[in-house]
Design a protein around this motif. Sequence first.
Motif, mmCIF file in Angstrom:
data_model
loop_
_atom_site.group_PDB
_atom_site.id
_atom_site.type_symbol
_atom_site.label_atom_id
_atom_site.label_comp_id
_atom_site.label_asym_id
_atom_site.label_seq_id
_atom_site.Cartn_x
_atom_site.Cartn_y
_atom_site.Cartn_z
ATOM 1 N N ALA A 139 0.852 -1.195 0.000
ATOM 2 C CA ALA A 139 0.000 0.000 0.000
ATOM 3 C C ALA A 139 0.887 1.243 0.000
ATOM 4 C CB ALA A 139 -0.907 -0.015 1.234
ATOM 5 N N ASP A 140 0.309 2.417 -0.299
ATOM 6 C CA ASP A 140 1.095 3.646 -0.373
ATOM 7 C C ASP A 140 1.828 3.916 0.935
ATOM 8 O OD1 ASP A 140 0.132 3.921 -2.895
ATOM 9 O OD2 ASP A 140 -1.267 5.548 -2.446
ATOM 10 N N ALA A 141 1.113 3.764 2.070
ATOM 11 C CA ALA A 141 1.733 4.017 3.371
ATOM 12 C C ALA A 141 2.844 3.025 3.647
ATOM 13 C CB ALA A 141 0.681 3.954 4.475
ATOM 14 N N GLU A 142 2.654 1.767 3.224
ATOM 15 C CA GLU A 142 3.686 0.743 3.423
ATOM 16 C C GLU A 142 4.906 1.024 2.562
ATOM 17 O OE1 GLU A 142 0.794 -3.090 4.437
ATOM 18 O OE2 GLU A 142 1.263 -2.587 2.355
ATOM 19 N N HIS A 144 -5.551 10.678 2.569
ATOM 20 C CA HIS A 144 -4.662 9.621 2.070
ATOM 21 C C HIS A 144 -3.200 9.909 2.402
ATOM 22 C CE1 HIS A 144 -4.106 12.447 -1.337
ATOM 23 N NE2 HIS A 144 -2.954 11.828 -1.522
ATOM 24 N N ILE A 145 -2.868 11.166 2.709
ATOM 25 C CA ILE A 145 -1.512 11.504 3.136
ATOM 26 C C ILE A 145 -1.387 11.408 4.643
ATOM 27 C CG2 ILE A 145 0.183 13.395 3.278
ATOM 28 C CD1 ILE A 145 -0.657 14.279 0.531
ATOM 29 N N ASP A 146 -2.376 11.914 5.367
ATOM 30 C CA ASP A 146 -2.393 11.840 6.821
ATOM 31 C C ASP A 146 -3.834 11.597 7.272
ATOM 32 O OD1 ASP A 146 -2.167 12.052 9.542
ATOM 33 O OD2 ASP A 146 -1.550 14.161 9.567
ATOM 34 N N PRO A 147 -4.150 10.362 7.678
ATOM 35 C CA PRO A 147 -5.535 10.064 8.098
ATOM 36 C C PRO A 147 -6.027 10.985 9.207
ATOM 37 C CG PRO A 147 -4.265 8.041 7.854
ATOM 38 C CD PRO A 147 -3.295 9.169 7.744
ATOM 39 N N GLU A 148 -5.097 11.490 10.072
ATOM 40 C CA GLU A 148 -5.498 12.375 11.160
ATOM 41 C C GLU A 148 -5.605 13.827 10.705
ATOM 42 O OE1 GLU A 148 -2.986 11.884 14.514
ATOM 43 O OE2 GLU A 148 -3.194 9.702 14.582
ATOM 44 N N GLN A 149 -5.087 14.119 9.507
ATOM 45 C CA GLN A 149 -5.135 15.461 8.914
ATOM 46 C C GLN A 149 -4.626 16.532 9.890
ATOM 47 O OE1 GLN A 149 -9.390 15.157 7.218
ATOM 48 N NE2 GLN A 149 -8.213 16.151 5.561
ATOM 49 N N LYS A 150 -3.445 16.278 10.445
ATOM 50 C CA LYS A 150 -2.841 17.249 11.350
ATOM 51 C C LYS A 150 -2.312 18.438 10.556
ATOM 52 C CE LYS A 150 -1.381 13.867 14.832
ATOM 53 N NZ LYS A 150 -0.213 13.261 15.551
ATOM 54 N N PRO A 151 -2.634 19.662 10.946
ATOM 55 C CA PRO A 151 -2.150 20.844 10.222
ATOM 56 C C PRO A 151 -0.626 20.916 10.218
ATOM 57 C CG PRO A 151 -3.921 21.418 11.752
ATOM 58 C CD PRO A 151 -3.513 20.011 12.078
#
Length: 508
Positions: free
Chosen positions: A36-39, A450-457
Amino acid sequence: MSSIDGGGVAGQVEARLTAIADAVAGLCDADLTGLADAELTDTMARLEKSLRQAAAVGHKLIVEAVERSLPGKLGHRSVNKLLVGVLRISAADASARVTAAKSLGTWHAISGESLPADLPETAAAQRDGDIGADHCRAVREVIRKIPYAVPASDVEAAEQILAELARAGTPEDVENAGHELLAHLNPDGNLADDRDRKRLRGIRFGRQDKDLMTPISGHLDPETRALLEPILAKWARPGMNNPDDPESPTGDAEHPNVDRDRLAAAAGRDTRTAAQRNHDAVKEALRTLLGSGVVGSHRGLPATAIITMTLDQLERATGVATTASGGILPIRDALKLAEQAHPVLVLFDHNGRPLHLGRTKRLATADQRLALIAAEGGCTGPGCAAPATLTATHHKRDYAKGGRTDIGDLTLACDCCHALVHDGPGGWKTRTAPEGTEYAGRTEWIPPPHIDPEQKPRINHRHHPKELLDRARRKAQARREADARRRHKQPKPPGGGPTGSDGSDAVP
């Protein structure tokens, strides 16, 4: 110095080298399409960490070779020649590895006692796999420029701060923060001696080669660079002064006679590199200068340089200032430039908060852009190094959806980062960091899930090296305090040990 005792150590080394070879061979044969992309990105990071740690092993091997006088035994004039002969690497690569080993390796006295590394915190960070060769080189270059008059304790603290910064940042971050650190350690702003700068300045032309091309090299002093940058920003813009495109506009990209649509079309066809655009811009500028009749009556062309400094720096006339193109020059040179040219000097307080220059129209004013350049320094996209001269003014909230053209609602973004902000799948969002947060008022970029599931600023610190330094200082201080607490908790050696005047364990 160490030695291999029979088959014990040799067997351990052989087993570990075999394991490394088998692991690498297995990865080479592995089918990565199933990741997967994250992997996939996690695999990149883990492999990079292992390669960085392997470089530290390379330093140990170089130290061992030198301390055994192995080059002489094998008929090589130096350890560099040994590396070239054994590893079949370039002379430049061998020199870089030996230089790194000198400052990061653990060497030994004649008695066999281990000597501390020249850059101990940097060496530790590399052994942990947190930093690579370019990080180490950046730290070493900053430390090398610290004047000899600076106390050893300050140099030691500086190395620790830079190493801590390198663990979380890029080599460019270390380099940029190094200018701030050098200015702090040398308040007069002399990053090099004035006499050295005068001696180093110059532009050298080599002989024309068989293709009639002339190599050029040299050093520009900070003032000359500050004058050249705004010229290149306009004359070397994509689509401008392209000799291979008959439809390319010539001259200054900001001239009112330049057709915007024609320039945009030419930019879309422009395949030149940045170096080629710079070359063509200088050529066209020289052609314009010669045809203007100015040569012979004036020594140069007027230039506008946007210089940013704090009010404290202006009052003290110390430290370094920045230009809109990301250049750095000592405060004294900036003030000297202001006497001879027509710069725009932008001042802001220690919080870096711009003035509210609200406007109800869509396009930002020149004053608003100047305030943004002073406050943000360049593109605010996470990790983006594009200077202010390559950015456009961007509404944090889309103007069509009620966004205001107030200075607090505007930011700078380059074309690439600006294209990331949209409402479709994978689009980024921008907003102002709220009051009470660490970077209140700055531009936060919120990544898609898809880049950060938590969407941290995310905040871009690339144009604010002082922020990186301050954060690294805090982390370095916390690490020192944690080490001190661990030493306090260590049990006393059998038979007692050194104690302080109050009977507590002494801390070295």
